[in-house]
Design an enzyme around this catalytic site. Sequence first.
Site, PDB file in Angstrom:
ATOM      1  N   ASN A   7      32.083  19.548 -40.863  1.00 36.87           N
ATOM      2  CA  ASN A   7      33.054  19.839 -41.917  1.00 36.87           C
ATOM      3  C   ASN A   7      34.390  20.124 -41.221  1.00 36.87           C
ATOM      4  OD1 ASN A   7      34.564  20.803 -44.013  1.00 36.87           O
ATOM      5  ND2 ASN A   7      33.096  22.375 -44.664  1.00 36.87           N
ATOM      6  N   ARG A  90      31.615  15.945 -44.207  1.00 33.53           N
ATOM      7  CA  ARG A  90      32.120  16.302 -45.529  1.00 33.53           C
ATOM      8  C   ARG A  90      33.570  15.823 -45.659  1.00 33.53           C
ATOM      9  NH1 ARG A  90      35.288  21.433 -47.179  1.00 33.53           N
ATOM     10  NH2 ARG A  90      35.443  21.077 -49.410  1.00 33.53           N
ATOM     11  N   HIS A 180      34.168  20.296 -55.346  1.00 34.81           N
ATOM     12  CA  HIS A 180      32.884  21.006 -55.219  1.00 34.81           C
ATOM     13  C   HIS A 180      31.715  20.131 -55.700  1.00 34.81           C
ATOM     14  CE1 HIS A 180      35.061  25.143 -55.734  1.00 34.81           C
ATOM     15  NE2 HIS A 180      34.858  24.892 -54.452  1.00 34.81           N
ATOM     16  N   ARG A 241      44.677  31.172 -55.907  1.00 28.77           N
ATOM     17  CA  ARG A 241      45.181  30.048 -56.709  1.00 28.77           C
ATOM     18  C   ARG A 241      45.262  30.444 -58.181  1.00 28.77           C
ATOM     19  NH1 ARG A 241      40.793  25.753 -54.638  1.00 28.77           N
ATOM     20  NH2 ARG A 241      40.463  26.935 -52.733  1.00 28.77           N
ATOM     21  N   GLU A 385      25.705  23.063 -49.232  1.00 27.04           N
ATOM     22  CA  GLU A 385      26.379  21.769 -49.155  1.00 27.04           C
ATOM     23  C   GLU A 385      26.006  21.017 -47.877  1.00 27.04           C
ATOM     24  OE1 GLU A 385      30.613  22.314 -50.960  1.00 27.04           O
ATOM     25  OE2 GLU A 385      29.789  24.278 -50.579  1.00 27.04           O
TER      26      GLU A 385
END
Length: 399
Positions: A7, A90, A180, A241, A385
């Site tokens: 990743n 990823r 996601h 965010r 993941e």
Amino acid sequence: MIILVVNAGSSSLKYQLIDMSDESVIAKGNCDRIGIDGHINHKTADGRVLDEDCPFPTHTEAFMKLVECLTSGDAKVIDSMDAISAVGHRIVQGADVFDKSVLVTDEVIDKIDELRELAPVHNHAHALALRACKSVIPANVPQVVVFDTAFHQTMPPKAYMFGLPYDDYEKLHVRKYGFHGTSHRFVSKALAEAMGKDVKDLKIVSCHLGNGSSITAVDGGKSVDTSMGFTPLDGVVMGTRTGSVDPSAVTFVADKHGFTPSQMSEYMNKKSGFLGVSGVGSDNRDIQEAANNGNDKAQLVSDMLAYEIQKYIGAYAAAMNGLDAVLFTGGIGENSWEVREQVCQNMDFFGIKIDEALNRTIRGKLTKISTPDSKVEVWIVPTNEELLIARDTLELISK
Ligand code: AMP
């Protein structure tokens, strides 16, 4: 069979080495501060640790160090890279070019790089890492890319289009992509297995709540709508965010502060959310603690998050014309009983009822937390993941 999962970010490279015979993690680590100075933290399943500074001018040196750690020294876990069957990467943005995981070729890397405008922080770094990986890992080891956006490519146009002129969609590729996806795909499938049902027969609202959060409507195993949009800024309020904001408020605030578009983007991505509203911080644990100690703004942002999630659950039950299960995952979803409790309160209209005493005791474990008479099942489903990337990689190289 052993698979290396990577990743890569702009200045970091996280990795896991997974033994697919029992899906266990053999070793994992993180090379960070790439392009700045360089540091590696490498841990093996049996507890050996290597933690040291080393120069990483580019991703190539980080890969070289990673290979060195895996194959030699005190924290070695394999004799050579020949023990690795494949590498799975990823990738954040696959746009509407990639709707599933694919084997890496030079053309695939170029395409990922071309999509950099749609994910400026991530895609170019992914391309750099892919090229670096090719230069360091033996050529006979296949590589696979798994996209965060791919799972959402099943959304219908009515869900992914914005009300901007059509040209902006056709020429600029502005639309909802969703993120996601790897997590939502993993947990919705894991939930169906836990419920003893085929995912094709289920209508699920998947709440991935972490530093970044997204809610997805999964109908019959397919994403039909999701809360993140063109970028991961959209949807519910997050650590730093904003989540969704009236676009006119964005232009108004930028104008008043004299911000350029990129300064405004930074403001909404890094200085807003839990941090901006509460002034306490971006971490949910700090927010919950401050709220419990009577901090009104921390309570406010916690209420905002729960309320926004409730509205998504309602909207997605309507979009799917039904709802069988709601699941919570991600750092907050798996660990914060407070957020789960708040979300599931006053949802009896939808037939959602949780066992509050049980909910308060569970953290990070696959568990059904709804009561036996709840019409909709509510579950905590830990995400993984990396494992999904490894599984996709194995599937592709086996074909
Ligand atoms: P993630 O981005 O999935 O790693 O999730 C990070 C978020 O999970 C942060 O806001 C953390 O505060 C939150 N989190 C992690 N552990 C806990 C915990 N034990 N209780 C509450 N929130 C937690």
